[in-house]
Design an enzyme around this catalytic site. Structure first.
Site, short mmCIF file in Angstrom:
data_model
loop_
_atom_site.label_atom_id
_atom_site.label_comp_id
_atom_site.label_asym_id
_atom_site.label_seq_id
_atom_site.Cartn_x
_atom_site.Cartn_y
_atom_site.Cartn_z
N ASP A 257 16.87 1.76 -23.62
CA ASP A 257 18.16 1.57 -24.28
C ASP A 257 17.92 0.70 -25.52
O ASP A 257 17.86 -0.52 -25.43
CB ASP A 257 19.14 0.91 -23.30
CG ASP A 257 20.49 0.61 -23.94
OD1 ASP A 257 20.61 0.72 -25.17
OD2 ASP A 257 21.42 0.23 -23.20
N LYS A 286 25.08 1.70 -32.21
CA LYS A 286 25.37 0.55 -33.06
C LYS A 286 24.94 0.77 -34.51
O LYS A 286 25.63 1.40 -35.27
CB LYS A 286 24.72 -0.71 -32.47
CG LYS A 286 25.40 -1.16 -31.18
CD LYS A 286 24.97 -2.52 -30.77
CE LYS A 286 25.50 -2.94 -29.42
NZ LYS A 286 26.83 -3.52 -29.45
N1 PLP Z 1 23.48 -0.78 -24.49
C1 PLP Z 1 23.24 -2.00 -24.99
C2 PLP Z 1 21.87 -2.58 -24.87
C3 PLP Z 1 24.24 -2.72 -25.61
O1 PLP Z 1 23.99 -3.95 -26.08
C4 PLP Z 1 25.52 -2.13 -25.73
C5 PLP Z 1 26.62 -2.86 -26.38
O2 PLP Z 1 26.57 -4.05 -26.63
C6 PLP Z 1 25.73 -0.86 -25.20
C7 PLP Z 1 24.69 -0.21 -24.59
C8 PLP Z 1 27.09 -0.21 -25.27
O3 PLP Z 1 27.37 0.19 -26.56
P1 PLP Z 1 28.91 0.44 -26.99
O4 PLP Z 1 29.58 -0.88 -26.96
O5 PLP Z 1 28.81 1.04 -28.36
O6 PLP Z 1 29.48 1.38 -25.99
#
Ligand code: PLP
Length: 446
Positions: A257, A286
């Site tokens: 991730d 992001k």
């Molecule tokens: N994965 C990680 C490592 C994150 O830090 C985040 C959000 O902070 C997400 C997934 C989720 O992303 P979103 O807030 O765009 O759904």
């Protein structure tokens, strides 16, 4: 017709109609929230004309800062041409360009499944992993391993693999079970090791889990090199190398991730690059569009994609979101990647990361500081905490005082961190760290 802007009226409309995410009622009661009206470079401005340094890149998304003329222009151009068209049985130029640019960032053959938010990319990655084993006829491989302190988003699948008690307790009954492995964090090692003598004891449980359960495991998922929301827990790249090898040996997929740590945040394009590994499925989000519009992706090895054929049996991936790969968001992302390439953004991040690491050092000796750590453009000062949560309360004080001084950040419990835009000029970066240090020192005296 839009409502003419009047700060007081907007404050009152905000109170009456807006539900602010991750915001306590007590914070709302403490006074009006700044209403941010515009941004430029590393700075945001509110409706009272106050200027703030965006020290967390607006939830880690705006790596190129705010108001970037090229990205704004790309969005306007695309909006005039085509605002939306689906990717089911159709395609469009920006999605094609973006997918091919993303594939070009990897050393092996890949396919890009677009989504909108980061959580949706995680959901797609989990489902791709599950269906991959289903397609392969290994239908017993349905479980996941995740790390303690992981965070992968706020949808239920993402919460299952990224459960943080203080955020997610009310949803526990709706989650699926995952195997948990201890979180590696070199700054606050549970085995009291330093990086020089690290034997990666934190890896032992992971190894045992995979050895015992490989037959029922679809994938391991982790935030490579740094677990963000769980407390900016920075790993040793050796952990990642070992994990990648273990997953290969045991026939378990690895999902990285990179939603927060990808796109140059750690001083490399992808955090996995620190360990010289590539995961089977990589989640991006992001700053894929530099935070301009929501777009995310699950990027899978082509060998995984190839199992989704519809002959002799139908193995189509029946998954997709309305706005997945939206043309305007894709145009923003295409331009973002062009800016990255042409302006050497990743190299800039690495150079500024060195400045950040140096600038942080004096903060280690401030009273009540447990640990400082950094990785690229992530700088962390962890305060001592206790059962009464004194460190957490002090961090909130630091946040509030910094806001009064024109710096926006959001501590995670006792962990104060900065993740400013990668384009933050060196003097501004130094000023930021100095200001954080000064306020931490002041709160120690208070
Ligand atoms: N994965 C990680 C490592 C994150 O830090 C985040 C959000 O902070 C997400 C997934 C989720 O992303 P979103 O807030 O765009 O759904």
């Amino acid at each position: 017709m839009t409502t003419p802007y009047n700060p007081e009226r907007y404050q009152s409309m905000d109170r009456q109609s807006l539900w602010h995410p991750y915001t306590r009622f007590s914070a709302l009661n403490a006074g009006p929230l700044p209403v941010i009206t515009h941004g430029e470079g590393a700075f945001l401005y509110d409706d009272q004309g106050r200027k703030y340094l965006d020290a967390i890149s607006s939830w880690w998304a705006c790596n190129l800062g705010h108001g970037h003329p090229r990205i704004v222009e790309a969005i306007i151009r695309q909006t005039r041409e085509l605002q939306h068209s689906i990717l089911g049985n159709l395609s469009h130029p920006r999605a094609i360009e973006l997918a091919s640019m993303i594939v070009g960032l990897f050393p092996d053959d890949r396919r890009v499944m677009f989504a909108s938010d980061g959580s949706c990319a995680v959901e797609a990655a989990l489902k791709i992993a599950l269906q991959y084993w289903y397609n392969m006829g290994q239908t017993e491989k349905t479980k996941f391993v995740a790390l303690d302190y992981a965070y992968h988003g706020d949808t239920l699948g993402a919460v299952s693999v990224g459960y943080l008690e203080h955020f997610h307790k009310p949803f526990k009954s709706a989650l699926f079970q995952v195997f948990q492995a201890p979180s590696p964090c070199c700054g606050t090692c549970a085995f009291h090791e330093t990086e020089q003598v690290c034997l990666n004891e934190c890896f032992d449980t992971m190894r045992m889990l995979l050895k015992q359960h490989a037959h029922e495991l679809a994938a391991v998922i982790l935030e490579p090199m740094c677990q963000g929301s769980g407390g900016m827990r920075i790993q040793n790249p050796e952990y990642l190398r070992r994990l990648s090898q273990l997953c290969r040996d045991e026939g378990v997929l690895l999902i990285a991730d990179e939603i927060a740590v990808g796109m140059g945040r750690t001083g490399k394009m992808f955090a996995c690059d620190h360990a010289g590994i590539t995961a089977d499925i990589v989640c991006l989000g992001k700053s894929l569009s530099a935070g301009y519009l929501p777009i995310s992706a699950a990027v899978a090895r082509t060998s995984i994609y190839e199992t989704f054929r519809d002959t002799p049996e139908d193995h189509t991936f029946y998954h997709g979101h309305t706005f997945a790969g939206n043309p305007i968001a894709a145009a923003a992302a295409v331009e973002t990647l062009r800016v990255y390439a042409e302006e050497g953004i990743v190299a800039q991040s690495a150079a500024m990361g060195n400045v950040l690491a140096e600038a942080l050092k004096p903060l280690a000796s401030l009273p009540g500081v447990r640990n400082i750590r950094s990785l690229g453009m992530i700088g962390v000062v962890e305060l001592d905490d206790d059962k009464e949560g004194r460190g957490t309360r002090r961090a909130i004080q630091v946040r509030d005082r910094l806001r009064e001084n024109g710096i926006l950040l959001r501590p995670l419990g006792p962990v104060i961190y900065v993740m400013p835009p990668l384009i933050t000029p060196e003097p501004v970066l130094r000023y930021l760290v100095q200001a954080v240090g000064k306020v931490i020192a002041e709160t120690a005296l208070a």
